[in-house]
Design a protein around this motif. Structure first.
Motif, mmCIF file in Angstrom:
data_model
loop_
_atom_site.group_PDB
_atom_site.id
_atom_site.type_symbol
_atom_site.label_atom_id
_atom_site.label_comp_id
_atom_site.label_asym_id
_atom_site.label_seq_id
_atom_site.Cartn_x
_atom_site.Cartn_y
_atom_site.Cartn_z
ATOM 1 N N VAL A 184 79.907 19.302 52.517
ATOM 2 C CA VAL A 184 78.729 19.902 53.244
ATOM 3 C C VAL A 184 79.132 21.215 54.240
ATOM 4 O O VAL A 184 80.031 20.822 54.955
ATOM 5 C CB VAL A 184 77.954 18.928 54.082
ATOM 6 C CG1 VAL A 184 76.689 19.362 54.675
ATOM 7 C CG2 VAL A 184 77.677 17.652 53.209
ATOM 8 N N VAL A 223 73.345 15.288 56.509
ATOM 9 C CA VAL A 223 72.342 16.450 56.753
ATOM 10 C C VAL A 223 71.274 16.289 57.629
ATOM 11 O O VAL A 223 70.913 17.313 58.386
ATOM 12 C CB VAL A 223 71.716 16.753 55.238
ATOM 13 C CG1 VAL A 223 70.651 17.876 55.251
ATOM 14 C CG2 VAL A 223 72.792 17.371 54.190
ATOM 15 N N TYR A 269 81.023 15.067 47.818
ATOM 16 C CA TYR A 269 80.212 16.257 48.239
ATOM 17 C C TYR A 269 80.990 17.124 49.550
ATOM 18 O O TYR A 269 81.460 16.469 50.168
ATOM 19 C CB TYR A 269 78.850 15.819 48.897
ATOM 20 C CG TYR A 269 77.994 15.238 47.781
ATOM 21 C CD1 TYR A 269 77.130 15.955 46.808
ATOM 22 C CD2 TYR A 269 77.812 13.791 47.753
ATOM 23 C CE1 TYR A 269 76.445 15.374 46.280
ATOM 24 C CE2 TYR A 269 77.347 12.993 46.837
ATOM 25 C CZ TYR A 269 76.412 13.925 45.979
ATOM 26 O OH TYR A 269 75.662 13.203 45.014
ATOM 27 N N ALA A 315 75.041 21.866 50.496
ATOM 28 C CA ALA A 315 75.855 20.872 49.892
ATOM 29 C C ALA A 315 76.437 21.068 48.588
ATOM 30 O O ALA A 315 75.443 21.774 47.655
ATOM 31 C CB ALA A 315 74.735 19.681 49.958
ATOM 32 N N LEU A 356 75.463 11.638 52.195
ATOM 33 C CA LEU A 356 74.976 13.037 52.341
ATOM 34 C C LEU A 356 73.742 13.335 52.923
ATOM 35 O O LEU A 356 73.556 14.223 53.878
ATOM 36 C CB LEU A 356 75.099 13.681 50.903
ATOM 37 C CG LEU A 356 74.391 14.969 50.752
ATOM 38 C CD1 LEU A 356 75.385 16.200 51.319
ATOM 39 C CD2 LEU A 356 74.443 15.612 49.410
#
Length: 118
Positions: A38, A11, A36, A24, A7
């Motif tokens: 995003v 990002v 997750y 997220a 993650l």
């Protein structure tokens, strides 16, 4: 690499291409699909494609398997399936129309502010 580390890399890769409004959601407790989601916005079709390319390049450089990349040519909503992390890159109007944040509102937000440059 665990899903939280992935993650963070996603990002940072997106932020490096100036993705806007990166959100997220931790969906592991409400969906078996991923840990997750995003969600982010690109200001133009070209920027959406650049964000997606940066995420795909990050995955390749870390020898990560990419399940699929859907919608890249249209560049209105591109989905990148990285297994435990599913990435949605939208154009602004498409993001507002589908409003995934509301659809997945039961999922807790993950604080990504430390991974992005303001």
């Amino acid at each position: 690499m665990n899903s939280k580390e992935l993650l963070e890399k996603v990002v940072k890769a997106a932020d490096g291409r100036r993705a806007e409004d990166i959100v997220a959601l931790q969906v592991d407790q409400i969906s078996p699909m991923a840990d997750y989601f995003v969600i982010m916005t690109g200001g133009s079709d070209r920027q959406v494609q650049a964000i997606v390319n940066a995420i795909v390049e990050m995955a390749h450089s870390n020898k990560l398997e990419i399940g699929s990349v859907e919608g890249k040519n249209a560049a209105q909503w591109v989905l990148v399936d990285l297994g435990d992390v599913v990435v949605h890159v939208f154009r602004e109007e498409t993001r507002h129309f589908y409003n995934l944040e509301k659809l997945w509102s039961d999922a807790p937000l993950v604080n990504v502010s430390e991974w992005v440059n303001d």
